[in-house]
Design an enzyme around this catalytic site. Structure first.
Site: not given
Length: 316
Positions: A64, A72, A74, A86, A92, A191-192
């Site tokens: 993400h 970076d 952020s 963010e 998020n 995702h496991t």
């Protein structure tokens, strides 16, 4: 003349981009902070030992971060009068986790090398260490990123994949970041380890037709038609705490929890990749590591760009 000028400009952009990428190196801190990765690893191991789920959260945090403005850090910036955080973007908010783990790792590194190691690099190393801790692959993390002084809630809302996304939308979104369809499928394999909130898979278990009936029935117990939006369910029902290839085996049985998971195996262009990974865990592991390295190279700040934040959640 105009054509030559345009060609020259494009070449310059390519050169600058290549030069930027070349500055990242796995030996970047060998002299300036030789024990940085060891300190980070200790902090990450402690956090995952306390809560196994944190491994998936730290891998997702890196993803993400990199998909918004590049890798970076952020995503770590808090809201201020001049920064739209963010953290409160749709993909998020109340979903991305692990901020405090990165803060802890940063504080430990600051004790031995103040003002040297960036938060962006700590996120990248943390994702690698999280994978390794739960049995996934390890890789040499290229380092030398610097931290942004800005964040973009708007980009977080537009550039991060939605759980309702179609296969074409997913492929296009990853291609815009320089990642292939194979990279996308490999990265999705993490995702496991993860869990999802009811609100992200409610429509799938009640409305989608390409879902195993028994699997949907099991998921409905914790995800009613109304209410319980934050109720959690593992993305992999079989081995939710181990990094393996069961995620892909589940997709082939129509047991993908999110719509954006199941589209990877639904008669489309990525079916063959899912099948390959379901049969060859070593290939999945290798491709996952390669894709993480590529993702970690998305638009890093280097040289004099950005800064090295003293505290990850705030600009110096």
């Amino acid at each position: 003349m105009a054509a030559k000028a345009a060609a020259s400009f494009i070449f310059m952009l390519f050169f600058l981009s290549t030069a930027c990428q070349a500055k990242l190196s796995s030996s970047f801190y060998d002299k300036s902070c030789p024990h940085a990765e060891s300190a980070i690893r200790t902090a990450i191991s402690t956090a995952i030992a306390r809560e196994r789920r944190m491994a998936a959260s730290l891998i997702r945090l890196h993803f993400h971060d990199c998909f918004v403005q590049g890798c970076d850090a952020s995503i770590l910036l808090d809201e201020t009068s001049s920064i739209q955080s963010e953290k409160t973007a749709g993909p998020n908010d109340k979903s991305v986790r692990g901020y405090e783990v990165i803060d802890k790792a940063k504080s430990e590194v600051e004790k031995i090398c103040p003002g040297v190691v960036s938060c962006a690099d700590i996120i990248a190393v943390a994702a690698r260490d999280a994978s390794a801790y739960v049995g996934g692959p390890s890789w040499a993390v290229k380092l030398g990123r610097r931290d942004s002084t800005t964040a973009s809630r708007d980009l977080a809302n537009t550039d991060l994949p939605a759980f309702t996304a179609s296969l074409d939308t997913l492929i296009s979104g990853f291609q815009k970041k320089g990642l292939t369809a194979r990279d996308m499928v490999a990265l999705s394999g993490s995702h496991t380890l993860g869990q999802a909130q009811c609100l992200t898979f409610r429509d799938r278990i009640y409305s989608d037709s390409n879902i195993d009936a028994g699997f949907a029935s099991t998921r409905k117990r914790r995800c009613p038609r109304t209410g319980g939006p934050a109720n959690l369910a593992p993305l992999d029902l079989v081995t939710p705490n181990s990094f393996d290839n069961n995620y892909f085996k589940n997709l082939m049985r129509n047991k993908g929890l999110l719509h954006s998971d199941q589209v990877l195996f639904n008669g489309g262009a990525t079916d063959s990749i899912v099948t390959e990974y379901s049969r060859n865990p070593a290939k999945f592991s290798s491709d996952f590591a390669s894709a993480m390295i590529k993702m970690g190279n998305i638009r890093p700040l280097t040289g004099s760009a950005g800064q090295i934040r003293r505290i990850c959640s705030a600009v110096n």
